[in-house]
Design a protein around this motif. Sequence first.
Motif, PDB file in Angstrom:
ATOM      1  N   LEU A  85       0.826  -1.209   0.000  1.00  0.00           N
ATOM      2  CA  LEU A  85       0.000   0.000   0.000  1.00  0.00           C
ATOM      3  C   LEU A  85       0.862   1.261   0.000  1.00  0.00           C
ATOM      4  O   LEU A  85       0.633   2.181  -0.798  1.00  0.00           O
ATOM      5  CB  LEU A  85      -0.918  -0.013   1.222  1.00  0.00           C
ATOM      6  CG  LEU A  85      -1.957   1.110   1.303  1.00  0.00           C
ATOM      7  CD1 LEU A  85      -3.006   0.943   0.209  1.00  0.00           C
ATOM      8  CD2 LEU A  85      -2.632   1.128   2.678  1.00  0.00           C
ATOM      9  N   ILE A  86       1.869   1.291   0.874  1.00  0.00           N
ATOM     10  CA  ILE A  86       2.756   2.460   0.957  1.00  0.00           C
ATOM     11  C   ILE A  86       3.491   2.667  -0.359  1.00  0.00           C
ATOM     12  O   ILE A  86       3.572   3.787  -0.879  1.00  0.00           O
ATOM     13  CB  ILE A  86       3.765   2.287   2.111  1.00  0.00           C
ATOM     14  CG1 ILE A  86       3.054   2.231   3.462  1.00  0.00           C
ATOM     15  CG2 ILE A  86       4.827   3.380   2.068  1.00  0.00           C
ATOM     16  CD1 ILE A  86       2.419   3.504   3.914  1.00  0.00           C
ATOM     17  N   HIS A  87       4.021   1.591  -0.917  1.00  0.00           N
ATOM     18  CA  HIS A  87       4.767   1.684  -2.181  1.00  0.00           C
ATOM     19  C   HIS A  87       3.876   2.215  -3.302  1.00  0.00           C
ATOM     20  O   HIS A  87       4.272   3.107  -4.062  1.00  0.00           O
ATOM     21  CB  HIS A  87       5.321   0.309  -2.548  1.00  0.00           C
ATOM     22  CG  HIS A  87       6.116   0.281  -3.816  1.00  0.00           C
ATOM     23  ND1 HIS A  87       5.604  -0.186  -5.001  1.00  0.00           N
ATOM     24  CD2 HIS A  87       7.389   0.690  -4.086  1.00  0.00           C
ATOM     25  CE1 HIS A  87       6.527  -0.085  -5.952  1.00  0.00           C
ATOM     26  NE2 HIS A  87       7.615   0.441  -5.418  1.00  0.00           N
ATOM     27  N   ALA A  88       2.664   1.695  -3.405  1.00  0.00           N
ATOM     28  CA  ALA A  88       1.748   2.142  -4.455  1.00  0.00           C
ATOM     29  C   ALA A  88       1.392   3.611  -4.287  1.00  0.00           C
ATOM     30  O   ALA A  88       1.414   4.388  -5.259  1.00  0.00           O
ATOM     31  CB  ALA A  88       0.481   1.284  -4.437  1.00  0.00           C
ATOM     32  N   PHE A  89       1.066   4.019  -3.078  1.00  0.00           N
ATOM     33  CA  PHE A  89       0.704   5.416  -2.837  1.00  0.00           C
ATOM     34  C   PHE A  89       1.865   6.340  -3.171  1.00  0.00           C
ATOM     35  O   PHE A  89       1.691   7.365  -3.836  1.00  0.00           O
ATOM     36  CB  PHE A  89       0.291   5.610  -1.379  1.00  0.00           C
ATOM     37  CG  PHE A  89      -1.107   5.137  -1.061  1.00  0.00           C
ATOM     38  CD1 PHE A  89      -1.955   4.658  -2.050  1.00  0.00           C
ATOM     39  CD2 PHE A  89      -1.590   5.174   0.246  1.00  0.00           C
ATOM     40  CE1 PHE A  89      -3.239   4.234  -1.763  1.00  0.00           C
ATOM     41  CE2 PHE A  89      -2.874   4.756   0.548  1.00  0.00           C
ATOM     42  CZ  PHE A  89      -3.702   4.280  -0.464  1.00  0.00           C
ATOM     43  N   GLU A  90       3.059   5.990  -2.706  1.00  0.00           N
ATOM     44  CA  GLU A  90       4.220   6.845  -2.966  1.00  0.00           C
ATOM     45  C   GLU A  90       4.530   6.913  -4.461  1.00  0.00           C
ATOM     46  O   GLU A  90       4.906   7.972  -4.976  1.00  0.00           O
ATOM     47  CB  GLU A  90       5.440   6.330  -2.187  1.00  0.00           C
ATOM     48  CG  GLU A  90       5.328   6.453  -0.676  1.00  0.00           C
ATOM     49  CD  GLU A  90       5.501   7.891  -0.185  1.00  0.00           C
ATOM     50  OE1 GLU A  90       5.945   8.751  -0.977  1.00  0.00           O
ATOM     51  OE2 GLU A  90       5.189   8.143   1.000  1.00  0.00           O
ATOM     52  N   GLN A  91       4.348   5.810  -5.178  1.00  0.00           N
ATOM     53  CA  GLN A  91       4.568   5.803  -6.622  1.00  0.00           C
ATOM     54  C   GLN A  91       3.593   6.740  -7.336  1.00  0.00           C
ATOM     55  O   GLN A  91       3.905   7.306  -8.381  1.00  0.00           O
ATOM     56  CB  GLN A  91       4.424   4.379  -7.179  1.00  0.00           C
ATOM     57  CG  GLN A  91       5.575   3.457  -6.853  1.00  0.00           C
ATOM     58  CD  GLN A  91       6.852   3.835  -7.582  1.00  0.00           C
ATOM     59  OE1 GLN A  91       6.864   3.983  -8.808  1.00  0.00           O
ATOM     60  NE2 GLN A  91       7.934   4.011  -6.836  1.00  0.00           N
ATOM     61  N   MET A  92       2.399   6.916  -6.749  1.00  0.00           N
ATOM     62  CA  MET A  92       1.392   7.801  -7.336  1.00  0.00           C
ATOM     63  C   MET A  92       1.517   9.237  -6.843  1.00  0.00           C
ATOM     64  O   MET A  92       0.700  10.082  -7.183  1.00  0.00           O
ATOM     65  CB  MET A  92      -0.012   7.261  -7.030  1.00  0.00           C
ATOM     66  CG  MET A  92      -0.335   5.960  -7.732  1.00  0.00           C
ATOM     67  SD  MET A  92      -2.078   5.449  -7.515  1.00  0.00           S
ATOM     68  CE  MET A  92      -2.093   4.994  -5.786  1.00  0.00           C
TER      69      MET A  92
END
Length: 312
Positions: A255-262
Amino acid sequence: MKLPTHVTVCEVAPRDGFQAIHEWIPTEKKVEIVKMLASTGLTSMEITSFVHPKAIPQLRDAEEVVRAMQDQQEIKLRALVPNVRGAARAIDVGIKKLKLMLSATDSHSLSNSNCLVKDALEGMKPIIELAQKHDVAVGGSISVAFGCPFEGKVPLEKICSIIEHYQSLGIHEVSLADSTGVANPQQVDHMLGVLVKQFSSVTFSMHLHNTRGMALANAVAALQQGIVHFDSSIAGLGGCPYLPGATGNIATEDLIHAFEQMGVRTGVNEARLLAVARQVKDMIGYDGGSFLLQAGPCSQLHQKPTSQQKLG
């Protein structure tokens, strides 16, 4: 796609993750994991549940775990409580935020709490009064909000009715739980579109399980409706022992990785979080389906080929 710039992620592995593990996790190991999680930049954690030890034997050391975290001032701790007795235990040991237990359907409520939804709602008032007396915050929750394994899809009108009852009790934070991972992005978008508009004074959060691989897509759908509070569990651990086929929460690292990527900031140190996820996997013995533990972050590059390979 317009998204919020910042979100808050609450780590729930010490409660939701541990409760799904049958083999006893020693208290000192629980405390070690909790302190590692607190070192990642996470600012919120659901540390345990003050349920009867016979209901969830894994969490019978709730007081000891909370006491061990009293020196961790940088992270806000909350605990799940099923009744007044559980609330009193949590308050006595220093918890400053309680999360109420409530199901959207009678079938799940009977399975999980041995009472009907209306009875569970009536039992909340003394918990709230006790919390107010001790200046402790209280948030609400709705399990199986997007679908129940016993009754199927839950009518939106029923969810609205529960939220209205919460409001009448002075509760203005409500967690919507996809407890068995049956939700889909279109459903999440529609439900939140209605709820956010109808209950503008309520702060909603999402508690997503990845049983059918749709948790991240559902999180993005919630982001698009302006939701900025999410629950997740390190290494994807989790699952309700009273729900058929229940599996883990969305992995915190995913979740953190996806949010930061966006471009959605979480305030969490991704590298440290992934390192902790690997440690937790080793300590527990397995993970609940974390993608980052399998593939690593997008920034992880591999060695380039040194020369052209000859074929044939």
